[in-house]
Design an enzyme around this catalytic site. Structure first.
Site, PDB file in Angstrom:
ATOM      1  CG  HIS A  78      -1.512   1.257   1.413  1.00 39.07           C
ATOM      2  ND1 HIS A  78      -1.458   2.157   2.621  1.00 39.07           N
ATOM      3  CD2 HIS A  78      -2.568   1.728   0.673  1.00 39.07           C
ATOM      4  CE1 HIS A  78      -2.267   3.038   2.305  1.00 39.07           C
ATOM      5  NE2 HIS A  78      -2.925   3.023   1.124  1.00 39.07           N
ATOM      6  CD  GLU A  81      -2.898   2.742  -3.517  1.00 41.63           C
ATOM      7  OE1 GLU A  81      -3.428   3.900  -3.232  1.00 41.63           O
ATOM      8  OE2 GLU A  81      -3.258   1.817  -2.899  1.00 41.63           O
ATOM      9  CG  HIS A  82       0.155   6.505  -0.274  1.00 37.99           C
ATOM     10  ND1 HIS A  82      -0.345   7.411   0.162  1.00 37.99           N
ATOM     11  CD2 HIS A  82      -0.640   5.262  -0.079  1.00 37.99           C
ATOM     12  CE1 HIS A  82      -1.475   7.301   0.856  1.00 37.99           C
ATOM     13  NE2 HIS A  82      -1.918   5.842   0.682  1.00 37.99           N
ATOM     14  CD  GLU A 158      -4.978   5.361   3.242  1.00 37.93           C
ATOM     15  OE1 GLU A 158      -5.448   4.600   2.658  1.00 37.93           O
ATOM     16  OE2 GLU A 158      -3.898   5.755   2.923  1.00 37.93           O
TER      17      GLU A 158
END
Length: 444
Positions: A78, A81-82, A158
């Site tokens: 994840h 992805e950022h 997040e």
């Protein structure tokens, strides 16, 4: 089957329902696709839609998710992805999104247990530029310390927002912590907070070098496109990209031990005022033949206003404010999940009891042919409706392409329409067993 969208055709007219029912075994409506593989192993798939809209979606799919992580390094897929929207050799940080917005497109990404997906939705005139942008990120991502450290804090925030401070997010996370004890599905794609705060750039680069290679990726273009042009432009932008390692992409070796009894956990959390329950059962992996019947059961039990959970727990008995089910369809041994949020003064144990009672009713065969026929009609209506959108079609193809199971997608509609009541009863008895259950209660 990965459901094409959460949209439900609740306003579908009776005339359309009758028409769909009468042609239940008509031809497949799935659009045709074409595929080529470049010299570096990158697969390029084109799905032309003859809709004359001028709209396309360009996706890059990497065959990697939290399934490929290890304990202590959770959440890295994840995080990548950022970072994939940060600087490259020829783009400044954030410039990717700015370029897409300038030509009127929309870009985004998502990371799941088994796949990382990037997409640009735009007009067909921007196909070349969209592919150029994705090739730039695939081949020339910088991964710099001064971009990594601030983004790590963004991801930590997040995690707080989506998991730590969200009752349903915390329930979901703790469910997987309990249902899986060894396999990387033990955590959700966001990862553990301690891991997030202790990643190093070296960790990120190592993961990137293993999994962000052309041979581990798929370029998928859907919409008002010409396949030959898709292949020519993809070859132009991607074929020169080199794989970073000639070895085979590593596959996870952690096999979850067979569950040998019911598991239960109770989580108490400050700020939670109402009680919740997550109840799940181990079911087979994505490619298993019973997945179609499990999908039908998910629709019957917990999807839509006429589902059993909605009718019993929410509307009739007023025990829950919401209740739903989801057949997860993970690449390895998967779960069939129920989640319910209680109304004031309702105990989570009461919600669990009601869900189990519905499952026992199902296992005894108390489902009618009329209910199954309705499932088939609604499923086909959803299927046809979603074929009108390039985004929905891309989502439909993505999971099956990554799982290398495009035949499963081709066969799905026929298999769903061929289901019998006895199939649903058999599958319910096969998998909804107490010894294969995991229950997590969330309480104040």
């Amino acid at each position: 089957m990965k459901h094409f969208s959460v949209k439900r055709l609740l306003g579908l007219s009776s005339v359309l329902l009758v028409t769909l029912g009468a042609s239940m075994h008509a031809q497949s409506y799935l659009p045709k696709h074409e595929s080529v593989t470049l010299k570096n192993g990158l697969q390029v798939v084109s799905v032309p839609l003859e809709n004359k809209t001028g709209v396309i979606e360009v996706d890059v799919l990497y065959k990697v998710g939290s399934r490929n992580e290890t304990m202590g390094k959770s959440g890295i897929a994840h995080m990548l992805e950022h970072l994939n929207f940060k600087s490259t050799k020829n783009l400044k940080a954030g410039e990717f999104d700015k370029i897409v917005k300038r030509f009127g497109g929309v870009s985004n990404a998502s990371t799941s247990f088994d796949i990382t997906r990037y997409f640009i939705k735009t007009s067909q005139a921007n196909l070349d530029k969209s592919l150029e942008l994705f090739a730039e990120t695939m081949g020339s991502l910088n991964l710099k310390e001064d971009e990594f450290l601030p983004e790590r804090q963004v991801v930590a925030e997040e995690r707080r927002w989506r998991t730590d401070n969200s009752p349903i997010g915390m329930l979901y996370f703790r469910f997987f912590n309990t249902a899986y004890v060894y396999h990387p599905y033990h955590w959700t794609p966001i990862g553990f907070m301690d891991d997030i705060q202790n990643w190093t750039l070296k960790d990120i680069k190592k993961f990137h070098s293993l999994y962000y290679q052309p041979k581990n990726a798929i370029v998928l273009v859907v919409g008002d496109v010409n396949s030959q042009k898709v292949f020519e432009l993809s070859k132009k932008h991607f074929e020169s990209l080199k794989n970073l390692d000639e070895k085979a992409i590593p596959t996870p070796y952690m096999k979850e031990p067979k569950q040998d009894g019911a598991r239960t956990a109770v989580v108490h959390k400050d700020g939670v005022h109402l009680e919740w329950v997550a109840l799940g059962y181990k079911v087979p992996a994505f490619k298993h033949k019973d997945q179609v019947a499990l999908d039908a059961l998910s629709r019957l039990l917990g999807e839509g206003k006429s589902s059993w959970l909605q009718s019993e727990l929410v509307d009739k008995k007023r025990l829950a404010s919401q209740a739903f089910s989801h057949n997860m369809q993970l690449q390895d041994e998967s779960v069939f999940l129920f989640i319910a949020g209680g109304n004031p003064n309702v105990k989570a144990e009461a919600l669990q009891k009601e869900i189990v009672a519905l499952l026992e009713k199902l296992k005894k065969g108390e489902i009618t042919q009329a209910e199954l026929d309705k499932l088939k009609i609604n499923q086909k209506a959803d299927f046809i409706s979603n074929l009108e959108s390039s985004s929905d079609v891309a989502g439909l193809f993505a999971d099956y392409l990554v799982q290398n199971d495009i035949q499963g997608l081709t066969d799905y509609q026929r298999q769903f329409l061929d289901l019998k009541v006895s199939d649903l009863v058999r599958v319910a008895n096969e998998y909804f067993k107490d010894t294969q259950s995991t229950t997590v209660f969330l309480k104040p």
